[in-house]
Design an enzyme around this catalytic site. Structure first.
Site, mmCIF file in Angstrom:
data_model
loop_
_atom_site.group_PDB
_atom_site.id
_atom_site.type_symbol
_atom_site.label_atom_id
_atom_site.label_comp_id
_atom_site.label_asym_id
_atom_site.label_seq_id
_atom_site.Cartn_x
_atom_site.Cartn_y
_atom_site.Cartn_z
ATOM 1 N N LEU A 37 0.834 -1.219 0.000
ATOM 2 C CA LEU A 37 0.000 0.000 0.000
ATOM 3 C C LEU A 37 0.866 1.265 0.000
ATOM 4 O O LEU A 37 0.800 2.090 0.903
ATOM 5 C CB LEU A 37 -0.999 -0.004 1.168
ATOM 6 C CG LEU A 37 -2.041 -1.129 1.128
ATOM 7 C CD1 LEU A 37 -2.972 -1.061 2.335
ATOM 8 C CD2 LEU A 37 -2.856 -1.085 -0.162
ATOM 9 N N ALA A 84 4.007 -6.411 -8.017
ATOM 10 C CA ALA A 84 4.461 -5.372 -7.076
ATOM 11 C C ALA A 84 5.716 -4.680 -7.607
ATOM 12 O O ALA A 84 6.724 -5.334 -7.908
ATOM 13 C CB ALA A 84 4.753 -5.996 -5.718
ATOM 14 N N GLU A 86 7.657 -0.392 -8.042
ATOM 15 C CA GLU A 86 7.597 1.047 -8.281
ATOM 16 C C GLU A 86 7.562 1.170 -9.801
ATOM 17 O O GLU A 86 8.402 0.579 -10.492
ATOM 18 C CB GLU A 86 8.833 1.745 -7.713
ATOM 19 C CG GLU A 86 8.892 1.765 -6.202
ATOM 20 C CD GLU A 86 7.812 2.647 -5.578
ATOM 21 O OE1 GLU A 86 7.332 3.576 -6.266
ATOM 22 O OE2 GLU A 86 7.446 2.405 -4.412
ATOM 23 N N THR A 127 8.170 -5.546 -18.464
ATOM 24 C CA THR A 127 7.804 -4.414 -19.326
ATOM 25 C C THR A 127 8.647 -4.388 -20.592
ATOM 26 O O THR A 127 9.814 -4.803 -20.585
ATOM 27 C CB THR A 127 7.994 -3.095 -18.550
ATOM 28 O OG1 THR A 127 7.858 -2.001 -19.460
ATOM 29 C CG2 THR A 127 9.366 -2.981 -17.895
ATOM 30 N N ASP A 128 8.078 -3.832 -21.646
ATOM 31 C CA ASP A 128 8.831 -3.687 -22.905
ATOM 32 C C ASP A 128 9.942 -2.645 -22.777
ATOM 33 O O ASP A 128 10.837 -2.584 -23.623
ATOM 34 C CB ASP A 128 7.889 -3.317 -24.067
ATOM 35 C CG ASP A 128 7.136 -2.009 -23.877
ATOM 36 O OD1 ASP A 128 7.244 -1.392 -22.793
ATOM 37 O OD2 ASP A 128 6.429 -1.591 -24.832
ATOM 38 N N GLU A 129 9.897 -1.819 -21.716
ATOM 39 C CA GLU A 129 10.915 -0.760 -21.576
ATOM 40 C C GLU A 129 12.319 -1.331 -21.399
ATOM 41 O O GLU A 129 13.303 -0.617 -21.569
ATOM 42 C CB GLU A 129 10.580 0.173 -20.400
ATOM 43 C CG GLU A 129 9.278 0.887 -20.625
ATOM 44 C CD GLU A 129 9.089 2.154 -19.808
ATOM 45 O OE1 GLU A 129 10.044 2.641 -19.180
ATOM 46 O OE2 GLU A 129 7.959 2.662 -19.813
ATOM 47 N N TYR A 152 13.977 3.157 -13.799
ATOM 48 C CA TYR A 152 12.862 2.192 -13.701
ATOM 49 C C TYR A 152 13.116 0.991 -14.611
ATOM 50 O O TYR A 152 13.039 -0.166 -14.172
ATOM 51 C CB TYR A 152 11.536 2.874 -14.081
ATOM 52 C CG TYR A 152 10.436 1.883 -14.441
ATOM 53 C CD1 TYR A 152 9.838 1.091 -13.456
ATOM 54 C CD2 TYR A 152 10.001 1.722 -15.760
ATOM 55 C CE1 TYR A 152 8.843 0.165 -13.781
ATOM 56 C CE2 TYR A 152 9.014 0.802 -16.086
ATOM 57 C CZ TYR A 152 8.432 0.030 -15.107
ATOM 58 O OH TYR A 152 7.459 -0.883 -15.427
ATOM 59 N N LYS A 156 13.690 -3.041 -13.731
ATOM 60 C CA LYS A 156 12.837 -4.127 -14.237
ATOM 61 C C LYS A 156 13.670 -5.141 -15.041
ATOM 62 O O LYS A 156 13.409 -6.343 -14.991
ATOM 63 C CB LYS A 156 11.718 -3.561 -15.105
ATOM 64 C CG LYS A 156 10.671 -2.751 -14.352
ATOM 65 C CD LYS A 156 9.836 -3.586 -13.386
ATOM 66 C CE LYS A 156 8.886 -4.524 -14.074
ATOM 67 N NZ LYS A 156 8.006 -5.241 -13.123
ATOM 68 N N ASN A 181 2.500 -0.429 -23.031
ATOM 69 C CA ASN A 181 1.716 0.474 -22.157
ATOM 70 C C ASN A 181 0.264 0.022 -22.048
ATOM 71 O O ASN A 181 -0.394 -0.178 -23.067
ATOM 72 C CB ASN A 181 1.719 1.890 -22.734
ATOM 73 C CG ASN A 181 3.057 2.570 -22.592
ATOM 74 O OD1 ASN A 181 4.047 2.106 -23.143
ATOM 75 N ND2 ASN A 181 3.102 3.653 -21.856
ATOM 76 N N PRO A 207 -0.234 18.610 -19.968
ATOM 77 C CA PRO A 207 1.211 18.789 -20.192
ATOM 78 C C PRO A 207 1.807 17.685 -21.075
ATOM 79 O O PRO A 207 1.960 16.547 -20.649
ATOM 80 C CB PRO A 207 1.786 18.701 -18.766
ATOM 81 C CG PRO A 207 0.804 17.848 -18.010
ATOM 82 C CD PRO A 207 -0.532 18.000 -18.658
ATOM 83 N N ASN A 251 2.240 10.534 -28.906
ATOM 84 C CA ASN A 251 1.559 11.083 -27.716
ATOM 85 C C ASN A 251 0.600 12.216 -28.074
ATOM 86 O O ASN A 251 -0.522 12.273 -27.579
ATOM 87 C CB ASN A 251 2.587 11.602 -26.709
ATOM 88 C CG ASN A 251 3.398 10.476 -26.084
ATOM 89 O OD1 ASN A 251 2.972 9.321 -26.098
ATOM 90 N ND2 ASN A 251 4.558 10.808 -25.539
ATOM 91 N N ASP A 274 10.869 18.376 -21.836
ATOM 92 C CA ASP A 274 10.849 16.926 -22.086
ATOM 93 C C ASP A 274 11.324 16.129 -20.869
ATOM 94 O O ASP A 274 12.057 16.657 -20.021
ATOM 95 C CB ASP A 274 11.755 16.613 -23.281
ATOM 96 C CG ASP A 274 11.289 15.373 -24.041
ATOM 97 O OD1 ASP A 274 10.380 14.676 -23.555
ATOM 98 O OD2 ASP A 274 11.842 15.125 -25.128
#
Ligand code: NAD
Ligand code: DAU
Length: 345
Positions: A37, A84, A86, A127-129, A152, A156, A181, A207, A251, A274
């Site tokens: 949490l 779980a 960040e 993730t694909d990142e 990040y 991952k 995403n 933004p 975007n 950016d």
């Protein structure tokens, strides 16, 4: 024998949707949700689930070995699905400490505790990142080498490698999904789609980072959940499966589409400084999961975004609740909002 599944991070966006999905399609399973949490976790996302007799909630951090051993001792867990983490790139640029503690340390704690308690399979929600940034052409495939660019993404990628190492070293049964995403209900409004929706609904500025020409590949969250369940039940141990639906958007075009759906003016768009190290383009090739496991996306974008807009419009109280307090402070600082509400970032 009843199947028991541990869902970590089940009070966040995708994890809570996954628990709703299990309630609908694996109703006889026992579901244990572990969540620390954090600011991104909200027990309210599971309000309709908490009376389900097969559901148990435990507040704990996946990085706490003692707490995780207790969870595995108290419940005979068959499967772990590790959501779980960040998850916000911008926050990792400001301070990556918790990203390392949870995403890297927490994943290793889980793997070790699972082995000690005879868990049958660990699914790592990746993730694909981790692949880095694409140019204008090409797609991410599972055999590519990893080039994570943000703290990040690096955390991952480390987690994925720890899972693969556990498979190689201990013959531990792990599977990894790497998704593009997601969008849909219950997404915390620090992320682009709910942030833009929330601002547009209250006629605030939207933004857009840089020139708005970065590309993301958007998948409706329910299609991701179906992919996860499929890989959990049928994926091959030690394998990675990319998940995505060939739905690329610049975007700026996506923001204009949202404004158009809401009947709001494009004058609300504000181009801002950016993101540091902003990856240009993500795009997934989902051929492996399609041909091996028969997965394909079912919710096309025009329908998915309408459903999402309706959900946020109908759940203003949820939005107000999760954006009160700490979030407001984060938003004002991140976007350098001045006293009349103008974004000056
Ligand atoms: P989220 O930020 O909405 O939720 C994360 C959840 O994890 C929260 O409930 C939070 O309280 C919990 N958590 C954080 N630290 C914890 C800890 N130490 N112990 C226990 N719980 C902890 O995230 P999300 O968008 O739902 O993402 C879930 C997973 O899916 C993440 O692993 C993310 O990397 C991955 N993923 C997300 C996307 C996306 O588009 N959102 C795409 C691909 C993969
Ligand atoms: O690709 C999967 C990843 O998608 C997940 O692993 C991450 O957890 C998730 O947060 C998401 O990462 P992104 O950085 O792509 O998502 P985000 O919603 O933060 O941003 C999407 C795009 O929109 C990105 O190019 C940055 C841009 N953006 C974002 C925000 C918050 C803006 O232009 N303005 C904004 O205010």
């Amino acid at each position: 024998m009843t199947t028991t599944i541990l869902v970590t991070g089940g009070c966040g966006f995708i994890g809570s949707n996954f628990i709703h999905h299990l309630h609908a399609v694996r109703n006889s399973w026992k579901v244990v949700c572990v969540d620390a949490l954090t600011y991104a976790g909200n027990l309210g996302n599971l309000d309709e689930i908490r009376s389900w007799e097969n559901f148990t909630f435990e507040r704990a951090s996946i990085a706490d070995r003692g707490a995780m051993d207790e969870v595995f001792s108290a419940h005979k867990i068959d499967y772990v699905v590790n959501f779980a983490a960040e998850t916000h790139v911008d926050r990792s640029i400001e301070d990556a400490t918790n990203f390392i503690l949870t995403n890297v340390g927490g994943t290793q704690v889980l793997l070790d505790s699972e082995r000690a308690h005879g868990v049958k399979r660990h699914l790592q929600v990746g993730t694909d990142e981790v692949y880095g940034s694409l140019g204008v052409a090409g797609f991410f495939v599972e055999t590519m080498s990893l080039h994570p660019n943000s703290p990040y993404a690096a955390s991952k990628a480390s987690a994925d490698l720890l899972c693969l190492a556990a498979h190689h070293t201990h013959a531990q049964d792990v599977v990894i999904t790497r998704c593009s995403n997601n969008y849909g209900p219950y997404q915390f409004p620090e992320k682009m789609i709910p942030l833009m929706l929330r601002n547009a609904l209250s006629d605030k500025q939207l933004p857009v980072y840089g020139d708005g020409m970065n590309v993301r590949d958007w998948l409706y969250v329910e299609d991701h959940l179906k992919a996860i369940l499929l890989v959990l039940e049928k994926g091959r141990a030690g394998e990675v499966y990319n998940v995505g639906g060939h739905n690329e958007w610049h975007n700026i075009d996506l923001v204009k589409h949202i404004l158009n759906e809401l009947g709001k003016p494009e004058s609300l768009i504000k181009f801002v400084e950016d993101r540091k190290g902003h990856d240009l383009r993500y795009a997934i090739d989902p051929e492996k999961i399609a041909s091996e496991l028969g997965w394909k996306p079912e919710t096309m974008f025009p329908e998915g975004i309408k459903k999402t807009i309706k959900w946020y419009s109908d759940n203003q109280k949820w939005l107000d609740d999760v954006t009160s307090g700490d979030y407001l402070e984060y938003y004002n600082k991140m976007y350098k909002v001045d006293s009349d509400g103008t974004v000056t970032r």
